[in-house]
Design an enzyme around this catalytic site. Sequence first.
Site, PDB file in Angstrom:
ATOM      1  N   CYS A  30     -40.440  42.235 -25.552  1.00 22.72           N
ATOM      2  CA  CYS A  30     -40.645  42.284 -24.091  1.00 22.72           C
ATOM      3  C   CYS A  30     -42.049  42.745 -23.717  1.00 22.72           C
ATOM      4  O   CYS A  30     -42.490  42.541 -22.590  1.00 22.72           O
ATOM      5  CB  CYS A  30     -39.621  43.207 -23.447  1.00 22.72           C
ATOM      6  SG  CYS A  30     -37.933  42.709 -23.776  1.00 22.72           S
ATOM      7  N   HIS A  62     -42.144  45.015 -16.373  1.00 21.43           N
ATOM      8  CA  HIS A  62     -41.181  44.186 -17.101  1.00 21.43           C
ATOM      9  C   HIS A  62     -39.822  44.362 -16.428  1.00 21.43           C
ATOM     10  O   HIS A  62     -39.418  45.474 -16.099  1.00 21.43           O
ATOM     11  CB  HIS A  62     -41.139  44.635 -18.558  1.00 21.43           C
ATOM     12  CG  HIS A  62     -39.983  44.080 -19.320  1.00 21.43           C
ATOM     13  ND1 HIS A  62     -39.663  42.749 -19.300  1.00 21.43           N
ATOM     14  CD2 HIS A  62     -39.060  44.691 -20.122  1.00 21.43           C
ATOM     15  CE1 HIS A  62     -38.585  42.551 -20.042  1.00 21.43           C
ATOM     16  NE2 HIS A  62     -38.200  43.714 -20.554  1.00 21.43           N
ATOM     17  N   ASN A  74     -33.373  39.715 -17.701  1.00 16.23           N
ATOM     18  CA  ASN A  74     -34.470  40.140 -18.570  1.00 16.23           C
ATOM     19  C   ASN A  74     -34.922  38.932 -19.395  1.00 16.23           C
ATOM     20  O   ASN A  74     -34.218  38.504 -20.306  1.00 16.23           O
ATOM     21  CB  ASN A  74     -33.961  41.276 -19.468  1.00 16.23           C
ATOM     22  CG  ASN A  74     -35.011  41.786 -20.443  1.00 16.23           C
ATOM     23  OD1 ASN A  74     -36.043  41.148 -20.652  1.00 16.23           O
ATOM     24  ND2 ASN A  74     -34.748  42.923 -21.044  1.00 16.23           N
TER      25      ASN A  74
HETATM   26  O1  UT7 Z   1     -36.125  44.606 -22.481  1.00 18.75           O
HETATM   27  C1  UT7 Z   1     -36.353  45.903 -22.865  1.00 18.75           C
HETATM   28  C2  UT7 Z   1     -35.332  46.487 -23.703  1.00 18.75           C
HETATM   29  N1  UT7 Z   1     -34.016  46.644 -23.150  1.00 18.75           N
HETATM   30  C3  UT7 Z   1     -33.740  47.525 -22.203  1.00 18.75           C
HETATM   31  O2  UT7 Z   1     -34.603  48.119 -21.607  1.00 18.75           O
HETATM   32  C4  UT7 Z   1     -32.287  47.799 -21.931  1.00 18.75           C
HETATM   33  C5  UT7 Z   1     -32.127  49.173 -21.437  1.00 18.75           C
HETATM   34  N2  UT7 Z   1     -30.744  49.557 -21.236  1.00 18.75           N
HETATM   35  C6  UT7 Z   1     -29.984  49.132 -20.180  1.00 18.75           C
HETATM   36  O3  UT7 Z   1     -30.440  48.339 -19.376  1.00 18.75           O
HETATM   37  C7  UT7 Z   1     -28.631  49.750 -20.014  1.00 18.75           C
HETATM   38  O4  UT7 Z   1     -28.452  50.740 -20.994  1.00 18.75           O
HETATM   39  C8  UT7 Z   1     -27.440  48.731 -20.083  1.00 18.75           C
HETATM   40  C9  UT7 Z   1     -27.443  47.892 -18.835  1.00 18.75           C
HETATM   41  C10 UT7 Z   1     -27.563  47.877 -21.320  1.00 18.75           C
HETATM   42  C11 UT7 Z   1     -26.126  49.503 -20.120  1.00 18.75           C
HETATM   43  O5  UT7 Z   1     -26.022  50.346 -18.984  1.00 18.75           O
HETATM   44  P1  UT7 Z   1     -25.660  51.883 -19.161  1.00 18.75           P
HETATM   45  O6  UT7 Z   1     -25.561  52.433 -17.803  1.00 18.75           O
HETATM   46  O7  UT7 Z   1     -26.673  52.514 -20.072  1.00 18.75           O
HETATM   47  O8  UT7 Z   1     -24.229  51.832 -19.802  1.00 18.75           O
HETATM   48  P2  UT7 Z   1     -23.731  52.513 -21.173  1.00 18.75           P
HETATM   49  O9  UT7 Z   1     -24.216  51.736 -22.348  1.00 18.75           O
HETATM   50  O10 UT7 Z   1     -23.995  53.981 -21.130  1.00 18.75           O
HETATM   51  O11 UT7 Z   1     -22.171  52.287 -21.042  1.00 18.75           O
HETATM   52  C12 UT7 Z   1     -21.415  52.942 -20.003  1.00 18.75           C
HETATM   53  C13 UT7 Z   1     -20.029  52.312 -19.948  1.00 18.75           C
HETATM   54  C14 UT7 Z   1     -19.378  52.125 -21.307  1.00 18.75           C
HETATM   55  O12 UT7 Z   1     -17.998  52.325 -21.170  1.00 18.75           O
HETATM   56  P3  UT7 Z   1     -17.316  53.706 -21.611  1.00 18.75           P
HETATM   57  O13 UT7 Z   1     -17.627  53.885 -23.064  1.00 18.75           O
HETATM   58  O14 UT7 Z   1     -17.965  54.747 -20.745  1.00 18.75           O
HETATM   59  O15 UT7 Z   1     -15.876  53.471 -21.310  1.00 18.75           O
HETATM   60  C15 UT7 Z   1     -19.628  50.675 -21.638  1.00 18.75           C
HETATM   61  O16 UT7 Z   1     -18.672  50.141 -22.513  1.00 18.75           O
HETATM   62  O17 UT7 Z   1     -20.172  50.980 -19.399  1.00 18.75           O
HETATM   63  C16 UT7 Z   1     -19.514  50.060 -20.281  1.00 18.75           C
HETATM   64  N3  UT7 Z   1     -20.187  48.788 -20.164  1.00 18.75           N
HETATM   65  C17 UT7 Z   1     -19.809  47.841 -19.299  1.00 18.75           C
HETATM   66  N4  UT7 Z   1     -18.828  47.803 -18.386  1.00 18.75           N
HETATM   67  C18 UT7 Z   1     -18.690  46.689 -17.650  1.00 18.75           C
HETATM   68  C19 UT7 Z   1     -21.261  48.340 -20.866  1.00 18.75           C
HETATM   69  N5  UT7 Z   1     -21.559  47.089 -20.475  1.00 18.75           N
HETATM   70  C20 UT7 Z   1     -20.676  46.761 -19.514  1.00 18.75           C
HETATM   71  C21 UT7 Z   1     -20.475  45.628 -18.713  1.00 18.75           C
HETATM   72  N6  UT7 Z   1     -19.503  45.635 -17.813  1.00 18.75           N
HETATM   73  N7  UT7 Z   1     -21.278  44.537 -18.830  1.00 18.75           N
END
Ligand code: UT7
Length: 323
Positions: free
Chosen positions: A112, A250, A280
């Site tokens: 990225c 980005h 993204n």
């Molecule tokens: O391009 C550059 C590199 N990439 C990035 O910069 C990505 C950076 N990270 C992110 O954008 C975020 O971390 C994500 C969007 C990928 C995830 O969001 P988050 O707020 O960090 O969620 P999390 O991974 O902490 O997960 C929280 C909860 C989990 O459930 P439990 O374990 O709390 O029950 C996940 O399983 O959200 C759940 N979850 C979802 N729920 C509904 C994760 N993805 C989804 C989803 N829909 N798509």
Amino acid sequence: MQSRIIGTGACVPDDVLTNEAIERLVDTSDEWIVSRTGIRERRRTGGTEASSDLAYKAARYALRDAGVKAGEVDLVLVATTTPDMLLPSTACIVQDRLGLKNVPAFDLSAACTGFIYGLSTADAFIRSGAYGTILLIGVDTLTKFTDYGDRTTCVIFGDGAGAVVVKAIREKRGVIGSMLYADGDKWDYIYVPAGGSRIPSYAADKTTWYLRMKGHDTFKVAVRGLEQAIIGLLERYRVPIEDIDIVIPHQANVRIIEALTRKLGYPPEKVFVNIQKYGNTSAASIPIALDEAVRQGRIKSGDTVLLTAFGSGLTWGASLIKW
Ligand code: UT7
């Protein structure tokens, strides 16, 4: 010699993948995706459509915008982590499609952050006097490496390409400078295990051919890294943050952008966001956003523009431009 962006162009595939369509694939909701990422839809390449197809179209638009004939380009640089194939480089394929002969062409891999690494490379080549007109393209087709059964990654990525023509000029404007960073210790935060020499594609299976991401850990490092890159860049070139007319970050997650803006105490209305439409798009996200910002009249001649990105590697960086 200074290097100046004299034309921009962008291309995204026609196929729109909405949050509602993703709701039918995995256990997620439009509400979750919008509130946690800011994304409403993304574009997806289909069939055999590859990175060079998008890159070529974006390049044509940028050349036309710059008023430069393809034959005037003396270096083709493509920032991508999703090349058409392992070899040759996607830059060579684009060079051929543009009808260029005997012009060097190579790919550069910084995920990225690819466009920032690419702009810094183009700028260094121009300042050294080696090349005068460089075609720089950021392109990625990460949906080809996305598991549409994994809700933690499949909501994020979209495909696209953005291109700029960078030209040597003898004026006090253009690219002021860039700062680049990498932390290979965190290589496993975002990676695709197969397709390289460790797990060749013939040895890959469903557990290794898709992108893996430690999203939450990446999020935290991203905000810190982007802040470090911006503060480092502004200090090095002695530019106060109040002098920045627009920030083009980005487009990874709108919450990363908002957290960064808050930390810097920078006005959110001066930060360009189009993640809702494309998700993204990795190396393409900044040049697509830059092209849109120019077309919307958000960037005017003489503006100070700050670009910043973060991605797999981990890599991050920022560039400062007097437009
Ligand atoms: O391009 C550059 C590199 N990439 C990035 O910069 C990505 C950076 N990270 C992110 O954008 C975020 O971390 C994500 C969007 C990928 C995830 O969001 P988050 O707020 O960090 O969620 P999390 O991974 O902490 O997960 C929280 C909860 C989990 O459930 P439990 O374990 O709390 O029950 C996940 O399983 O959200 C759940 N979850 C979802 N729920 C509904 C994760 N993805 C989804 C989803 N829909 N798509």
